[in-house]
Design a protein around this motif. Structure first.
Motif, PDB file in Angstrom:
ATOM      1  N   LYS A  41       0.853  -1.188   0.000  1.00 20.76           N
ATOM      2  CA  LYS A  41       0.000   0.000   0.000  1.00 20.76           C
ATOM      3  C   LYS A  41       0.889   1.238   0.000  1.00 20.76           C
ATOM      4  CE  LYS A  41      -3.718  -2.252   2.437  1.00 20.76           C
ATOM      5  NZ  LYS A  41      -4.586  -2.247   3.621  1.00 20.76           N
ATOM      6  N   VAL A  42       0.585   2.179  -0.879  1.00 18.48           N
ATOM      7  CA  VAL A  42       1.336   3.433  -0.958  1.00 18.48           C
ATOM      8  C   VAL A  42       0.326   4.565  -0.823  1.00 18.48           C
ATOM      9  CG1 VAL A  42       2.844   4.883  -2.378  1.00 18.48           C
ATOM     10  CG2 VAL A  42       3.059   2.383  -2.480  1.00 18.48           C
ATOM     11  N   HIS A  43       0.490   5.401   0.203  1.00 14.25           N
ATOM     12  CA  HIS A  43      -0.438   6.500   0.456  1.00 14.25           C
ATOM     13  C   HIS A  43       0.345   7.781   0.715  1.00 14.25           C
ATOM     14  CE1 HIS A  43      -3.757   3.676   0.960  1.00 14.25           C
ATOM     15  NE2 HIS A  43      -2.966   2.964   1.736  1.00 14.25           N
ATOM     16  N   ARG A  44      -0.263   8.911   0.352  1.00 14.58           N
ATOM     17  CA  ARG A  44       0.295  10.196   0.772  1.00 14.58           C
ATOM     18  C   ARG A  44      -0.035  10.369   2.246  1.00 14.58           C
ATOM     19  NH1 ARG A  44      -2.125  14.687  -2.681  1.00 14.58           N
ATOM     20  NH2 ARG A  44      -3.954  13.401  -2.426  1.00 14.58           N
ATOM     21  N   ALA A  45       0.911  10.812   3.037  1.00 13.39           N
ATOM     22  CA  ALA A  45       0.738  10.898   4.489  1.00 13.39           C
ATOM     23  C   ALA A  45      -0.442  11.786   4.867  1.00 13.39           C
ATOM     24  CB  ALA A  45       2.014  11.415   5.146  1.00 13.39           C
ATOM     25  N   GLU A  46      -0.623  12.916   4.199  1.00 13.52           N
ATOM     26  CA  GLU A  46      -1.709  13.830   4.580  1.00 13.52           C
ATOM     27  C   GLU A  46      -3.086  13.232   4.293  1.00 13.52           C
ATOM     28  OE1 GLU A  46      -0.514  15.103   0.379  1.00 13.52           O
ATOM     29  OE2 GLU A  46       0.531  14.470   2.190  1.00 13.52           O
ATOM     30  N   VAL A  47      -3.194  12.418   3.256  1.00 10.78           N
ATOM     31  CA  VAL A  47      -4.471  11.761   2.959  1.00 10.78           C
ATOM     32  C   VAL A  47      -4.740  10.670   3.996  1.00 10.78           C
ATOM     33  CG1 VAL A  47      -5.706  10.349   1.275  1.00 10.78           C
ATOM     34  CG2 VAL A  47      -4.353  12.295   0.507  1.00 10.78           C
ATOM     35  N   LEU A  48      -3.737   9.885   4.322  1.00  9.44           N
ATOM     36  CA  LEU A  48      -3.886   8.835   5.318  1.00  9.44           C
ATOM     37  C   LEU A  48      -4.255   9.431   6.675  1.00  9.44           C
ATOM     38  CD1 LEU A  48      -3.699   5.794   5.745  1.00  9.44           C
ATOM     39  CD2 LEU A  48      -1.284   6.092   6.263  1.00  9.44           C
ATOM     40  N   ASP A  49      -3.620  10.538   7.054  1.00  9.31           N
ATOM     41  CA  ASP A  49      -3.942  11.208   8.319  1.00  9.31           C
ATOM     42  C   ASP A  49      -5.384  11.710   8.328  1.00  9.31           C
ATOM     43  OD1 ASP A  49      -1.376  10.713   9.193  1.00  9.31           O
ATOM     44  OD2 ASP A  49      -0.648  12.745   8.768  1.00  9.31           O
ATOM     45  N   ALA A  50      -5.852  12.257   7.210  1.00  8.68           N
ATOM     46  CA  ALA A  50      -7.224  12.754   7.124  1.00  8.68           C
ATOM     47  C   ALA A  50      -8.229  11.610   7.247  1.00  8.68           C
ATOM     48  CB  ALA A  50      -7.442  13.517   5.822  1.00  8.68           C
ATOM     49  N   VAL A  51      -7.942  10.478   6.630  1.00 10.70           N
ATOM     50  CA  VAL A  51      -8.833   9.316   6.716  1.00 10.70           C
ATOM     51  C   VAL A  51      -8.874   8.802   8.152  1.00 10.70           C
ATOM     52  CG1 VAL A  51      -9.114   6.904   6.009  1.00 10.70           C
ATOM     53  CG2 VAL A  51      -8.595   8.652   4.317  1.00 10.70           C
ATOM     54  N   LYS A  52      -7.726   8.714   8.805  1.00  9.62           N
ATOM     55  CA  LYS A  52      -7.683   8.257  10.194  1.00  9.62           C
ATOM     56  C   LYS A  52      -8.476   9.200  11.100  1.00  9.62           C
ATOM     57  CE  LYS A  52      -3.271   5.801  10.072  1.00  9.62           C
ATOM     58  NZ  LYS A  52      -1.893   5.784  10.564  1.00  9.62           N
ATOM     59  N   ALA A  53      -8.335  10.505  10.904  1.00 11.80           N
ATOM     60  CA  ALA A  53      -9.067  11.482  11.720  1.00 11.80           C
ATOM     61  C   ALA A  53     -10.569  11.361  11.486  1.00 11.80           C
ATOM     62  CB  ALA A  53      -8.591  12.897  11.409  1.00 11.80           C
ATOM     63  N   GLU A  54     -10.981  11.177  10.254  1.00 12.74           N
ATOM     64  CA  GLU A  54     -12.399  11.023   9.929  1.00 12.74           C
ATOM     65  C   GLU A  54     -12.956   9.752  10.568  1.00 12.74           C
ATOM     66  OE1 GLU A  54     -15.992  12.234   8.399  1.00 12.74           O
ATOM     67  OE2 GLU A  54     -14.116  13.341   8.324  1.00 12.74           O
ATOM     68  N   ASN A  55     -12.211   8.664  10.492  1.00 12.32           N
ATOM     69  CA  ASN A  55     -12.654   7.409  11.102  1.00 12.32           C
ATOM     70  C   ASN A  55     -12.772   7.545  12.620  1.00 12.32           C
ATOM     71  OD1 ASN A  55     -12.840   6.149   8.648  1.00 12.32           O
ATOM     72  ND2 ASN A  55     -10.875   5.114   8.809  1.00 12.32           N
ATOM     73  N   ALA A  56     -11.823   8.229  13.235  1.00 16.67           N
ATOM     74  CA  ALA A  56     -11.871   8.413  14.688  1.00 16.67           C
ATOM     75  C   ALA A  56     -13.079   9.268  15.075  1.00 16.67           C
ATOM     76  CB  ALA A  56     -10.581   9.072  15.177  1.00 16.67           C
ATOM     77  N   GLY A  57     -13.397  10.268  14.276  1.00 14.69           N
ATOM     78  CA  GLY A  57     -14.547  11.122  14.556  1.00 14.69           C
ATOM     79  C   GLY A  57     -15.866  10.403  14.374  1.00 14.69           C
ATOM     80  N   ALA A  58     -15.886   9.384  13.523  1.00 16.67           N
ATOM     81  CA  ALA A  58     -17.118   8.651  13.251  1.00 16.67           C
ATOM     82  C   ALA A  58     -17.353   7.540  14.264  1.00 16.67           C
ATOM     83  CB  ALA A  58     -17.070   8.058  11.845  1.00 16.67           C
TER      84      ALA A  58
END
Length: 89
Positions: A41-58
């Protein structure tokens, strides 16, 4: 952290199957190409961080989840209401 100097067209090999190539350097930006197996898996760090934050908020807090489970137990039939597979009619 390993820090390397590379020029456009030069590459870095990681492990047995990942090649990172510098494509272009302009001002303070660098374009890179990543050749890796599909299993990596290859991800841009800022996108991965945004997804993690969204998941934590949900995520539902534990007390709210328990309240929801209690409410569902009060309106849905429990296991006692369903016939046992070993019961015969």
């Amino acid at each position: 952290m390993l820090v390397l100097t590379r020029r456009a067209g030069e590459s870095v090999v990681i492990g047995d199957g990942i090649v990172v190539t510098i494509i272009d350097v302009r001002g303070d930006g660098v374009r890179i190409g990543i050749d890796a197996p599909r299993s990596v898996k290859v991800h841009r760090a800022e996108v991965l961080d945004a997804v993690k934050a969204e998941n934590a908020g949900a995520a539902v807090p534990d007390d709210a989840a328990e309240a929801t489970a209690a409410a569902l137990r009060s309106i849905l039939p429990g296991p006692a209401a369903a016939p046992s597979p070993t019961q015969s009619e």
